[in-house]
Design a protein around this motif. Structure first.
Motif, PDB file in Angstrom:
ATOM      1  N   ASP A 285       0.807  -1.222   0.000  1.00 47.50           N
ATOM      2  CA  ASP A 285       0.000   0.000   0.000  1.00 47.50           C
ATOM      3  C   ASP A 285       0.839   1.270   0.000  1.00 47.50           C
ATOM      4  O   ASP A 285       0.295   2.370   0.091  1.00 47.50           O
ATOM      5  CB  ASP A 285      -0.946   0.012   1.209  1.00 47.50           C
ATOM      6  CG  ASP A 285      -2.005  -1.070   1.112  1.00 47.50           C
ATOM      7  OD1 ASP A 285      -2.625  -1.195   0.035  1.00 47.50           O
ATOM      8  OD2 ASP A 285      -2.205  -1.798   2.102  1.00 47.50           O
ATOM      9  N   THR A 312       1.269   6.957   0.644  1.00 46.89           N
ATOM     10  CA  THR A 312       0.405   5.805   0.386  1.00 46.89           C
ATOM     11  C   THR A 312      -0.140   5.869  -1.038  1.00 46.89           C
ATOM     12  O   THR A 312      -0.194   6.931  -1.650  1.00 46.89           O
ATOM     13  CB  THR A 312      -0.769   5.777   1.375  1.00 46.89           C
ATOM     14  OG1 THR A 312      -1.592   6.938   1.174  1.00 46.89           O
ATOM     15  CG2 THR A 312      -0.269   5.758   2.805  1.00 46.89           C
ATOM     16  N   THR A 314      -3.295   4.986  -1.717  1.00 48.89           N
ATOM     17  CA  THR A 314      -4.679   5.412  -1.613  1.00 48.89           C
ATOM     18  C   THR A 314      -4.771   6.882  -1.207  1.00 48.89           C
ATOM     19  O   THR A 314      -3.882   7.415  -0.539  1.00 48.89           O
ATOM     20  CB  THR A 314      -5.438   4.553  -0.589  1.00 48.89           C
ATOM     21  OG1 THR A 314      -6.820   4.965  -0.542  1.00 48.89           O
ATOM     22  CG2 THR A 314      -4.839   4.723   0.797  1.00 48.89           C
ATOM     23  N   ARG A 319      -9.167   4.679   4.401  1.00 46.07           N
ATOM     24  CA  ARG A 319      -8.200   3.665   4.011  1.00 46.07           C
ATOM     25  C   ARG A 319      -6.774   4.097   4.341  1.00 46.07           C
ATOM     26  O   ARG A 319      -5.930   3.291   4.734  1.00 46.07           O
ATOM     27  CB  ARG A 319      -8.331   3.386   2.513  1.00 46.07           C
ATOM     28  CG  ARG A 319      -7.313   2.398   1.957  1.00 46.07           C
ATOM     29  CD  ARG A 319      -7.404   1.059   2.649  1.00 46.07           C
ATOM     30  NE  ARG A 319      -6.371   0.139   2.175  1.00 46.07           N
ATOM     31  CZ  ARG A 319      -5.956  -0.917   2.853  1.00 46.07           C
ATOM     32  NH1 ARG A 319      -6.479  -1.193   4.049  1.00 46.07           N
ATOM     33  NH2 ARG A 319      -5.021  -1.700   2.368  1.00 46.07           N
ATOM     34  N   VAL A 323      -3.819   2.029   6.461  1.00 43.78           N
ATOM     35  CA  VAL A 323      -2.451   1.776   5.992  1.00 43.78           C
ATOM     36  C   VAL A 323      -1.438   2.330   6.986  1.00 43.78           C
ATOM     37  O   VAL A 323      -0.438   1.678   7.313  1.00 43.78           O
ATOM     38  CB  VAL A 323      -2.243   2.388   4.595  1.00 43.78           C
ATOM     39  CG1 VAL A 323      -0.785   2.245   4.145  1.00 43.78           C
ATOM     40  CG2 VAL A 323      -3.177   1.736   3.580  1.00 43.78           C
TER      41      VAL A 323
END
Length: 368
Positions: A285, A312, A314, A319, A323
């Motif tokens: 991730d 990250t 995302t 989310r 992570v």
């Protein structure tokens, strides 16, 4: 139009019925026309459903109610003309203008309904930008409403050339009186064309206490829903004078954390830093193509600090925190694997034996 109305009224009166019979005749004719229209509309609707195109369905839905209303209202003006001509000496020539206004209003209504149907259909597809679709729909509505107003004014006998001449002077007066309204209007146009944000974006401003999700962009104001679910109504002119940050358009989210180790673990810092770096480079991730740094940073008051700087993949807020939690837990496991520990604030006090207080060795001095 006036002569046709008079001809129609004269033709109805030629039957020799009384007023009530004539009115009932017109009402019955309207009902018959309405039934014929409903049957014809049902056939058209069935035909359009057999096609693969959606635009014909939208057009048929747009004309349904306006035509039905016109079928009832237009003969009603004929009945009104018969009543007025039978009981009063009033000139009924103005009814022809009413009929013309009904026809114009019906067409404008059809176009507005068609625009609304098309807008709802396009937004339901989830393939178009909501802000752009709403902007095009608003411009189209404004265009047809303006055409309708000008047509009505022309039908009422008003001179459009004189109106345009007056508009040069009157526009200046109106502009000065409604400068805030105009600034909000052009501010809304700036949002539509520059597109700093769209409906659904999370925006915030470092200049003002504005932060939340954009719910609607109107001609005068923008509605923003704050994270505590309160609606925030912001005039569009505000956005031309402030800095707007749009976190929704981030490509990555950053993890920037400082971790402190005990001074007793100084010989293990380099190994821990290296293992953390390898862990981040192989994390599914973490975007390893972006800047990734793990380095010993400074000597803290009670810890040896190293920092983690990475991004990250995302951009989703929830989310991202998942992570980040996983990264920090893995960092903790790496530290434990090297039999080190995370530092916590401590203080070491060193006492000089020669300075320890002994009873009787100090004389108290009392100053009056």
């Amino acid at each position: 139009m006036n002569s046709s109305m008079d001809t129609l009224q004269s033709y109805i009166q030629s039957f020799g019925y009384d007023l009530l019979s004539n009115v009932l005749l017109i009402t019955g004719t309207s009902f018959l026309l309405w039934v014929i229209w409903r049957v014809f509309y049902g056939r058209l609707e069935a035909l359009t459903k057999r096609t693969n195109l959606a635009w014909d369905d939208l057009l048929i839905k747009a004309i349904k109610s306006p035509i039905s209303i016109l079928i009832w209202l237009w003969p009603a003006t004929v009945s009104l003309g018969l009543v007025l001509s039978s009981h009063t000496d009033t000139d009924t020539s103005w009814l022809s203008q009413v009929d013309l206004l009904l026809v114009i209003s019906t067409f404008i209504w059809i176009f507005l309904r068609l625009i609304q149907n098309v807008e709802e259909y396009v937004l339901a597809q989830k393939k178009r930008d909501e802000t752009t679709v709403q902007a095009v729909a608003k411009v189209a509505r404004l265009f047809f409403i303006s055409i309708g107003i000008l047509t009505v004014m022309q039908a009422l006998g008003l001179s459009l050339s004189g109106l345009l001449t007056f508009g040069g002077v009157g526009g200046l007066i109106v502009g000065l009186a409604a400068k805030d309204l105009l600034s909000n209007f052009f501010g809304g146009m700036m949002i539509y064309f520059d597109r700093p944000f769209k409906v659904g974006d999370w925006i915030r401003s470092p200049d003002r206490a504005i932060e939340g999700t954009v719910e609607r962009i109107g001609w005068r104001m923008t509605i923003i829903r704050t994270f505590d679910k309160r609606p925030l109504y912001v005039p569009n002119s505000v956005f031309s004078n402030i800095v707007v940050e749009n976190p929704s358009r981030m490509l990555n989210r950053r993890i920037y954390e400082t971790v402190g180790l005990r001074y007793d673990d100084g010989d293990k810092v380099s190994l821990i830093v290296e293992d953390v770096r390898v862990m981040l480079e192989n994390h599914k991730d973490i975007d390893a193509k972006q800047t990734l740094m793990v380095n010993f940073d400074n000597f803290g008051p009670s810890s040896l600090n190293f920092f983690i700087y990475t991004f990250t993949k995302t951009v989703n807020w929830a989310r991202y925190h998942e992570v980040k939690q996983d990264v920090l837990l893995q960092v903790m496991d790496i530290i434990k694997k090297h039999e080190a520990d995370i530092a916590y604030p401590t203080q070491t006090l060193k006492l000089d034996p020669n300075s320890i207080y002994q009873p009787g060795s100090v004389k108290d001095i009392i100053v009056d």
